[in-house]
Write an enzyme that holds these catalytic residues in place. Structure first.
Site, mmCIF file in Angstrom:
data_model
loop_
_atom_site.group_PDB
_atom_site.id
_atom_site.type_symbol
_atom_site.label_atom_id
_atom_site.label_comp_id
_atom_site.label_asym_id
_atom_site.label_seq_id
_atom_site.Cartn_x
_atom_site.Cartn_y
_atom_site.Cartn_z
ATOM 1 N N ARG A 128 31.999 55.885 47.902
ATOM 2 C CA ARG A 128 33.349 55.454 48.761
ATOM 3 C C ARG A 128 33.642 54.068 49.383
ATOM 4 N NH1 ARG A 128 31.332 60.736 50.641
ATOM 5 N NH2 ARG A 128 32.629 62.269 49.732
ATOM 6 N N LYS A 150 43.828 43.495 45.054
ATOM 7 C CA LYS A 150 44.555 44.611 44.259
ATOM 8 C C LYS A 150 43.140 44.568 43.152
ATOM 9 C CE LYS A 150 49.158 44.002 44.292
ATOM 10 N NZ LYS A 150 50.537 43.452 43.661
ATOM 11 N N GLU A 192 50.272 31.522 36.275
ATOM 12 C CA GLU A 192 50.198 32.074 37.691
ATOM 13 C C GLU A 192 50.106 31.016 38.773
ATOM 14 O OE1 GLU A 192 50.685 35.313 38.075
ATOM 15 O OE2 GLU A 192 49.481 36.447 36.651
ATOM 16 N N LYS A 234 48.890 32.177 48.303
ATOM 17 C CA LYS A 234 48.384 33.898 48.208
ATOM 18 C C LYS A 234 47.851 34.269 49.472
ATOM 19 C CE LYS A 234 46.998 37.305 45.062
ATOM 20 N NZ LYS A 234 46.689 37.919 43.830
ATOM 21 N N GLU A 244 51.343 45.339 50.153
ATOM 22 C CA GLU A 244 52.688 44.996 49.639
ATOM 23 C C GLU A 244 53.770 46.100 50.002
ATOM 24 O OE1 GLU A 244 52.539 43.803 45.342
ATOM 25 O OE2 GLU A 244 54.131 44.801 44.874
ATOM 26 N N ARG A 248 54.652 40.761 49.660
ATOM 27 C CA ARG A 248 53.821 40.352 48.647
ATOM 28 C C ARG A 248 54.581 40.703 47.239
ATOM 29 N NH1 ARG A 248 47.430 42.078 48.208
ATOM 30 N NH2 ARG A 248 46.996 41.283 46.102
ATOM 31 N N ASN A 252 54.699 38.779 42.242
ATOM 32 C CA ASN A 252 54.998 39.263 41.232
ATOM 33 C C ASN A 252 56.352 38.624 40.225
ATOM 34 O OD1 ASN A 252 52.879 41.107 40.623
ATOM 35 N ND2 ASN A 252 54.109 42.450 42.249
ATOM 36 N N HIS A 255 56.531 38.951 36.605
ATOM 37 C CA HIS A 255 55.838 39.898 36.093
ATOM 38 C C HIS A 255 56.434 41.499 35.735
ATOM 39 C CE1 HIS A 255 52.784 37.413 37.751
ATOM 40 N NE2 HIS A 255 51.715 38.093 37.790
ATOM 41 N N HIS A 259 54.998 42.256 32.049
ATOM 42 C CA HIS A 259 54.485 43.612 31.998
ATOM 43 C C HIS A 259 55.095 44.423 30.731
ATOM 44 C CE1 HIS A 259 52.421 43.958 36.308
ATOM 45 N NE2 HIS A 259 51.937 43.097 35.433
ATOM 46 N N HIS A 272 48.050 38.347 29.435
ATOM 47 C CA HIS A 272 48.901 38.497 30.600
ATOM 48 C C HIS A 272 49.506 37.298 31.139
ATOM 49 C CE1 HIS A 272 49.670 40.017 34.662
ATOM 50 N NE2 HIS A 272 49.375 38.828 35.070
HETATM 51 P P1 NAD Z 1 40.464 37.928 31.174
HETATM 52 O O1 NAD Z 1 39.866 38.450 32.092
HETATM 53 O O2 NAD Z 1 40.807 38.987 29.804
HETATM 54 O O3 NAD Z 1 39.566 36.579 30.524
HETATM 55 C C1 NAD Z 1 40.218 35.728 29.659
HETATM 56 C C2 NAD Z 1 39.249 35.583 28.477
HETATM 57 O O4 NAD Z 1 38.569 34.585 28.827
HETATM 58 C C3 NAD Z 1 38.245 36.720 28.293
HETATM 59 O O5 NAD Z 1 38.172 36.726 26.820
HETATM 60 C C4 NAD Z 1 37.282 36.209 28.967
HETATM 61 O O6 NAD Z 1 35.819 37.114 28.375
HETATM 62 C C5 NAD Z 1 36.935 34.904 28.770
HETATM 63 N N1 NAD Z 1 36.568 34.279 29.619
HETATM 64 C C6 NAD Z 1 36.610 34.264 31.124
HETATM 65 N N2 NAD Z 1 35.903 33.193 31.731
HETATM 66 C C7 NAD Z 1 35.302 32.276 30.700
HETATM 67 C C8 NAD Z 1 34.772 31.257 30.699
HETATM 68 N N3 NAD Z 1 34.638 30.535 31.884
HETATM 69 N N4 NAD Z 1 34.566 30.643 29.531
HETATM 70 C C9 NAD Z 1 34.994 31.198 28.243
HETATM 71 N N5 NAD Z 1 35.650 32.151 28.430
HETATM 72 C C10 NAD Z 1 35.772 32.961 29.535
HETATM 73 O O7 NAD Z 1 41.776 37.562 31.406
HETATM 74 P P2 NAD Z 1 42.415 36.854 32.918
HETATM 75 O O8 NAD Z 1 43.443 35.982 32.408
HETATM 76 O O9 NAD Z 1 41.452 36.271 33.686
HETATM 77 O O10 NAD Z 1 42.869 37.949 33.847
HETATM 78 C C11 NAD Z 1 43.859 38.941 33.552
HETATM 79 C C12 NAD Z 1 43.895 40.184 34.157
HETATM 80 O O11 NAD Z 1 43.862 39.801 35.471
HETATM 81 C C13 NAD Z 1 44.736 41.316 33.844
HETATM 82 O O12 NAD Z 1 44.132 42.405 33.395
HETATM 83 C C14 NAD Z 1 45.732 41.249 34.900
HETATM 84 O O13 NAD Z 1 46.332 42.448 34.940
HETATM 85 C C15 NAD Z 1 44.584 40.838 36.240
HETATM 86 N N6 NAD Z 1 45.685 40.230 37.106
HETATM 87 C C16 NAD Z 1 45.113 40.830 38.524
HETATM 88 C C17 NAD Z 1 45.703 40.474 39.435
HETATM 89 C C18 NAD Z 1 45.530 40.884 40.815
HETATM 90 O O14 NAD Z 1 45.911 40.556 41.892
HETATM 91 N N7 NAD Z 1 44.252 41.756 40.855
HETATM 92 C C19 NAD Z 1 46.534 39.443 39.596
HETATM 93 C C20 NAD Z 1 47.036 38.911 38.253
HETATM 94 C C21 NAD Z 1 46.350 39.164 37.012
HETATM 95 N N1 GLY Z 2 49.217 39.274 41.567
HETATM 96 C C1 GLY Z 2 49.932 39.813 42.596
HETATM 97 C C2 GLY Z 2 49.458 40.322 43.855
HETATM 98 O O1 GLY Z 2 48.295 39.940 43.931
HETATM 99 O O2 GLY Z 2 50.036 40.967 44.499
#
Ligand code: NAD
Ligand code: GLY
Length: 372
Positions: A128, A150, A192, A234, A244, A248, A252, A255, A259, A272
């Site tokens: 939890r 998030k 982003e 942010k 949100e 907030r 997006n 997005h 998406h 993404h």
């Molecule tokens: P990812 O986590 O898939 O990383 C991208 C690639 O880079 C992967 O292959 C990873 O293994 C590699 N990688 C990571 N760090 C590295 C490094 N230092 N050197 C070499 N390779 C490296 O993708 P991302 O773009 O970081 O994140 C995308 C995800 O984030 C999506 O799932 C999206 O939905 C999510 N997201 C979440 C929020 C939130 O607020 N929580 C906001 C935006 C995006």
């Molecule tokens: N990336 C959108 C949010 O964090 O709200």
């Protein structure tokens, strides 16, 4: 922008009452035990990473955590958006239970947004709720996903559909980790960064335009500023609307279209950030069609997205009914209300609004964007 190789550590604070925390931004932070001092007391840490990031940084983070914990365990997940699933989440729970981790165990997310989102969700639900720390290693994760709480996994019918709001205890952004990022991932993260300008700070958009080549060349001072200013914007938005209920949603921008592209192409086909980059231009175009911004603004954004190495021509998702497919996918978006799609639109430079738009107009924007 000074070209110094020794940047100081910068901090951005997220003010959320008893869930407040600090983002540290600097070089070499991942190796420094000091980066992880003062976290909730615990005997055990579990680092979550993936098969790409672990060989690069896991041993180093283990060494930095060793002074703080009696035991430092790790679990290495398969890499990729396609693995942001229940099965991967269960691998984290399997590791926690196999190592008899108690409810004080601190989870560390070492990787990009996929690892960060899954680790956060695991932390929110294991016993939890246990503390967790974000150690983001992509631009996208440092400027966006690691901040704000998030957490989620994907469902085959929709992205990030299963999750929770759960804030980390700390975010540690080591700019040196970005050196190993593949160029395509660097560009994806810049989408982003770019989004923050039109929704909140046109001076930042000016700065990105001036410094886009330095960012693409990974100049540490430019990266430091981009990460810090993005996190500040942010933090300000999340501080006003953590869950949100309104504001907030402006984060997006791009997005809703993005998406649809990600889901329509199959998760992982477009990154993404690539989908968001294209989505920024589509959302700007829709804003222009609604009379909120002029054509010059759309062109300005399109050129910047292109200079960041991102796609600006949208993919055809269905040769028979392309607009219908986009609209169907966008109706699954979390911002939709009673089947009405809500878009983040630019209501004059530096100001965002969340509202619906007539399907016919959206269909025109999709058609134009697919041949642009
Ligand atoms: P990812 O986590 O898939 O990383 C991208 C690639 O880079 C992967 O292959 C990873 O293994 C590699 N990688 C990571 N760090 C590295 C490094 N230092 N050197 C070499 N390779 C490296 O993708 P991302 O773009 O970081 O994140 C995308 C995800 O984030 C999506 O799932 C999206 O939905 C999510 N997201 C979440 C929020 C939130 O607020 N929580 C906001 C935006 C995006
Ligand atoms: N990336 C959108 C949010 O964090 O709200």
């Amino acid at each position: 922008m000074p070209k110094t190789s020794h940047l100081s550590i910068e901090h951005v604070d997220i003010a959320l009452g008893d869930r407040s925390y600090r983002i540290a931004i600097g070089r070499g932070l991942l190796d420094a035990a000091d980066s992880f001092a003062g976290l909730p007391a615990a005997s055990t840490a579990l680092i979550v990473s993936n098969t790409t990031v672990a060989p690069l940084y896991l041993a180093r983070l283990c060494a930095a955590l060793a002074p703080h914990y009696r035991q430092v365990h790790s679990v290495v997940l398969p890499d990729g958006e396609a693995f942001k699933t229940w099965e991967s989440l269960n691998l984290i729970f399997d590791a926690l239970l196999a190592k008899a981790c108690d409810r004080k165990t601190v989870l560390f997310a070492l990787g990009g947004g996929v690892v960060g989102d899954m680790t956060g969700f695991a932390a929110a639900s294991y016993m939890r709720g246990v503390p967790f720390v974000q150690v983001p290693t992509t631009v996208l994760a440092q400027v966006d996903s690691s901040v704000g709480g998030k957490t989620a996994i994907n469902h085959p019918l929709g992205k990030n559909m299963i999750g929770a709001f759960y804030q980390p205890q700390r975010v540690v952004c080591d700019l040196d980790a970005l050196k190993t990022l593949p160029p395509r991932e660097l560009s994806a993260g810049l989408a982003e960064v770019i989004k923050y300008g039109p929704i909140a700070d046109m001076a930042f958009l000016d700065w990105i335009e001036t410094n886009i080549d330095a960012l693409m060349a990974r100049e540490p001072a430019a990266l430091a500023h981009a990460v810090r200013r993005s996190c500040e914007i942010k933090a300000d938005v999340v501080g006003q609307d953590e869950r949100e209920s309104g504001l907030r949603a402006i984060l997006n921008f791009g997005h809703t279209f993005g998406h649809a592209i990600e889901a329509g192409m199959g998760y992982g086909a477009w990154l993404h950030g690539e989908a968001v980059g294209c989505g920024l231009v589509m959302a700007a175009r829709l804003s222009q069609r609604l009379g909120l911004v002029d054509e010059a603004f759309v062109e300005r954004l399109r050129r910047l997205v292109l200079r960041a190495g991102l796609p600006v021509v949208a993919p055809v998702l269905d040769a028979a009914d392309n607009a219908g497919r986009y609209l169907a996918l966008m109706r699954v978006d979390k911002k939709s209300e009673a089947g009405e799609i809500k878009f983040v639109l630019i209501d004059g430079p530096g100001r965002a609004v969340v509202r619906g738009a007539p399907d016919a107009l959206v269909a025109e924007v999709i058609a134009e964007s697919c041949r642009a």
